[in-house]
Each structure stands twice: as structure tokens, then as C-alpha cells.
Design an enzyme around this catalytic site. Structure first.
Site, PDB file in Angstrom:
ATOM      1  N   GLU A 106      52.601  53.959  54.688  1.00 46.40           N
ATOM      2  CA  GLU A 106      52.355  54.261  56.093  1.00 46.40           C
ATOM      3  C   GLU A 106      50.867  54.086  56.385  1.00 46.40           C
ATOM      4  O   GLU A 106      50.014  54.223  55.498  1.00 46.40           O
ATOM      5  CB  GLU A 106      52.787  55.683  56.440  1.00 46.40           C
ATOM      6  CG  GLU A 106      51.906  56.783  55.848  1.00 46.40           C
ATOM      7  CD  GLU A 106      52.197  58.152  56.435  1.00 46.40           C
ATOM      8  OE1 GLU A 106      52.214  58.297  57.670  1.00 46.40           O
ATOM      9  OE2 GLU A 106      52.396  59.092  55.636  1.00 46.40           O
ATOM     10  N   PHE A 107      50.559  53.777  57.624  1.00 43.45           N
ATOM     11  CA  PHE A 107      49.168  53.630  58.044  1.00 43.45           C
ATOM     12  C   PHE A 107      48.698  54.932  58.670  1.00 43.45           C
ATOM     13  O   PHE A 107      49.343  55.467  59.574  1.00 43.45           O
ATOM     14  CB  PHE A 107      49.009  52.490  59.044  1.00 43.45           C
ATOM     15  CG  PHE A 107      47.588  52.277  59.497  1.00 43.45           C
ATOM     16  CD1 PHE A 107      46.718  51.552  58.704  1.00 43.45           C
ATOM     17  CD2 PHE A 107      47.130  52.815  60.687  1.00 43.45           C
ATOM     18  CE1 PHE A 107      45.400  51.357  59.101  1.00 43.45           C
ATOM     19  CE2 PHE A 107      45.815  52.626  61.086  1.00 43.45           C
ATOM     20  CZ  PHE A 107      44.944  51.893  60.285  1.00 43.45           C
ATOM     21  N   ILE A 108      47.592  55.468  58.164  1.00 46.52           N
ATOM     22  CA  ILE A 108      46.984  56.677  58.718  1.00 46.52           C
ATOM     23  C   ILE A 108      45.613  56.293  59.262  1.00 46.52           C
ATOM     24  O   ILE A 108      44.814  55.658  58.566  1.00 46.52           O
ATOM     25  CB  ILE A 108      46.840  57.778  57.651  1.00 46.52           C
ATOM     26  CG1 ILE A 108      48.216  58.152  57.074  1.00 46.52           C
ATOM     27  CG2 ILE A 108      46.163  59.016  58.237  1.00 46.52           C
ATOM     28  CD1 ILE A 108      48.147  59.140  55.917  1.00 46.52           C
ATOM     29  N   ASP A 206      41.352  60.280  40.521  1.00 44.28           N
ATOM     30  CA  ASP A 206      40.302  59.328  40.920  1.00 44.28           C
ATOM     31  C   ASP A 206      39.711  59.782  42.254  1.00 44.28           C
ATOM     32  O   ASP A 206      39.559  58.996  43.187  1.00 44.28           O
ATOM     33  CB  ASP A 206      40.893  57.921  41.035  1.00 44.28           C
ATOM     34  CG  ASP A 206      39.824  56.832  41.060  1.00 44.28           C
ATOM     35  OD1 ASP A 206      38.643  57.136  40.799  1.00 44.28           O
ATOM     36  OD2 ASP A 206      40.167  55.662  41.362  1.00 44.28           O
TER      37      ASP A 206
END
Length: 307
Positions: A106-108, A206
Site C-alpha cells: 500500500e502507498f502511505i 534495520d
């Protein structure tokens, strides 16, 4: 950055993957490029947006390894999501492209990390989440492009020994540093004598400043993980090295998870893991920092022995 031809191949592969159901990508807009991956915002015919990560195969990482790297990242994102502590991008899947592989999530709409106190509280919540009674993960993954072994182990010291030795065996250490690394490994259990009952925490793995942000509602977001169940302190190694995090974050974190005895003695070891990984990935520019940290650790061992 990928070429126009490579981007066109990527669009064809994405639209043929079946990950977007009956939607199709009409535009890929570059939003970043690193030594490891190219990243894009994908716009679709139905007005949706997705995040796409693309890794081009090379002599060091063939296509199958690219796919495994992204499959491990999907597993890591899902593991982070299960804790409920942060907003984490929902992965859609992984697929091959002629010159490598891709990952779709998904794009946030990300913004710089703003509320560091809230982030510290969320990090503590993630580390306190229940899940495993052993150290490791159900699959091996990658830290950057370096394979990261995750075999289950009931002993944290033994797990950390395995992790450090894996990195040390690849490192171009001069003779003195090699001997110091061997000394550290031989004496590793002594750093944990004061905390015999370490409870496994979900570790992002990370968590530097480039792998966290805030969403449009102010909720902290984490991504690009290299997860495992480990000692909560190990998370702070890369944060101290490359984090640019504020004292406010650490104060909020330690209000919920106080520093354990010997914390300051162990911190350089957790930093060393990531510095040696950078040495192995990016070359001798990191060698001096590794040797200085090894010296600090061995000086601490000598001091403890003298006392």
C-alpha cells in the site's frame, strides 16, 4: 536509477502479475533510488496508488535471490503489523521482472517523523508484544543485501554469536581487528551475565531514520524491516549509529523499558553488527569505524577482567 526501458518492463510485469486484481498501472513515478533498490509511486487506471520497490539483479544477487529478499520483507512487514504498535504498509505481494524482482505494498503519504516521544512509546510497545519464547525468525532474511540467518535458538548469546560470526567471516579485517573480533566472540556470554532472563522481542532490525516516518494523521510508520525475535537492546544499535533520534524518544522508550544492567557495555556490540554489515556491503570506507569500535569493546573486556 532504473532506465526508461527498465521502468517499462516493470510496468508490464506489474500489470501481468495479478496482484492488482482488475486494475492496471498507468504511471510509475520515481520517489527514490539507493545503492540497493529503486522505489516508485504507482498510479492506476482506477485511481489507486501503490508503493513499488524494484531490485535489479546483478552478479551479487541473481533474480531468485531478489525474489527471496522481497518475500522475506513481506514476512517481516506482516510480523510488524501483527504487533499493532506502528502503522506498517500492507504488502500485496512479490513478483519477477526480466531484470530482477519487485515488491508492491500500500502507498502511505509519508512525512518526516514529528512526534519522537510517541515513536519511542510505540517502539517499546512493539518490543513488549508477546509472540515467541525463542530467538530468531521462521525464515532467513536480509539486512540490506546481506543474507541474515535466523535459525531459532533458546539462548540469545548463542544467537548473537551466530549473527556476529556470519558478518565477521565476510569482513576484510586486518590481523589485529580479526583477533579482536575473535576475542569478542569468545567472551560474548560475559556481557549478559547480569541479565540471564532475556525475553524475545519483535525487532524491526534495520530501524535507522530512513526507515521510519509519520503518516498524514501523525501516526508513526515503520517499513523496510529485517525482522527477528531478539533482545530489545539490539534494536537500538543501528538507531544510535544512523538514527538522528532525539533524547525525547529514548526517554519515552526507557520509561516503559528501563535500561538493564550493563546496557552501555553491550551497546557497542549492537552497533558493531551494523557497521560490519555496512563494511561488507559498501566497502572499506567503514573499516576504520569498525576497528575503533572493536578496540572500545576489547578495552571494556580488559577493564572488566582487571576489576
Amino acid at each position: 536509477m532504473a532506465s526508461t526501458e527498465s521502468t517499462a518492463k516493470l510496468i508490464r510485469a506489474l500489470n501481468g502479475s495479478g496482484l492488482l486484481a482488475d486494475d492496471t498501472i498507468t504511471l510509475l513515478t520515481s520517489i527514490g533510488s539507493s545503492k540497493i533498490n529503486d522505489t516508485y509511486m504507482a498510479d492506476t487506471a482506477n485511481g489507486c496508488q501503490y508503493f513499488v520497490k524494484h531490485h535489479i539483479a546483478d552478479a551479487d544477487m541473481d533474480q531468485q535471490s531478489c525474489i527471496k529478499m522481497f518475500e522475506a520483507e513481506v514476512a517481516g512487514l506482516n510480523a510488524l503489523r501483527q504487533t499493532g504498535a506502528f502503522r506498517v504498509p500492507r504488502p500485496l505481494g512479490v513478483g519477477p521482472v526480466s531484470d530482477g524482482a519487485f515488491l508492491v505494498t500500500e502507498f502511505i503519504q509519508l512525512q518526516p517523523l514529528s512526534d519522537q516521544r510517541r515513536f519511542g512509546q510505540a517502539l517499546a510497545a512493539m518490543h513488549l508484544a508477546k509472540g515467541q519464547d525463542k530467538f530468531g525468525f521462521h525464515m532467513n532474511n536480509f539486512i540490506g543485501t546481506t543474507p541474515q540467518p535466523n535459525s531459532w535458538n533458546e539462548s540469545w548469546a548463542d544467537f548473537l554469536y551466530m549473527r556476529l560470526k556470519f558478518q565477521f567471516d565476510q569482513a576484510p579485517f586486518p590481523e589485529k581487528a580479526q583477533k579482536q573480533a575473535e576475542r569478542l566472540l569468545a567472551n560474548l556470554p560475559t556481557f549478559f551475565q547480569d541479565i540471564p532472563n532475556i525475553v524475545p522481542s519483535m525487532i524491526h532490525g534495520d530501524l535507522w531514520s530512513g526507515n521510519c516516518a509519520t503518516d498524514e494523521n501523525g501516526e508513526p510508520v515503520v517499513y523496510d524491516p529485517a525482522v527477528y525475535w531478539g533482545h530489545n537492546e539490539s534494536e537500538l544499535g543501528i538507531m544510535r549509529l544512523f538514527g538522528r533520534f532525539s533524547d525525547e524518544l529514548y526517554e519515552a522508550y526507557h520509561a516503559l523499558i528501563p535500561k538493564a544492567p550493563g546496557f552501555d557495555k553491550r551497546a557497542p556490540i549492537y552497533e558493531l553488527y551494523h557497521l560490519v554489515n555496512h563494511l561488507n556491503m559498501f566497502g572499506v570506507a567503514y573499516l576504520d569505524r569498525c576497528t575503533r569500535l572493536l578496540q572500545i569493546i576489547c578495552d571494556q573486556l580488559a577493564q572488566d577482567r582487571a576489576n
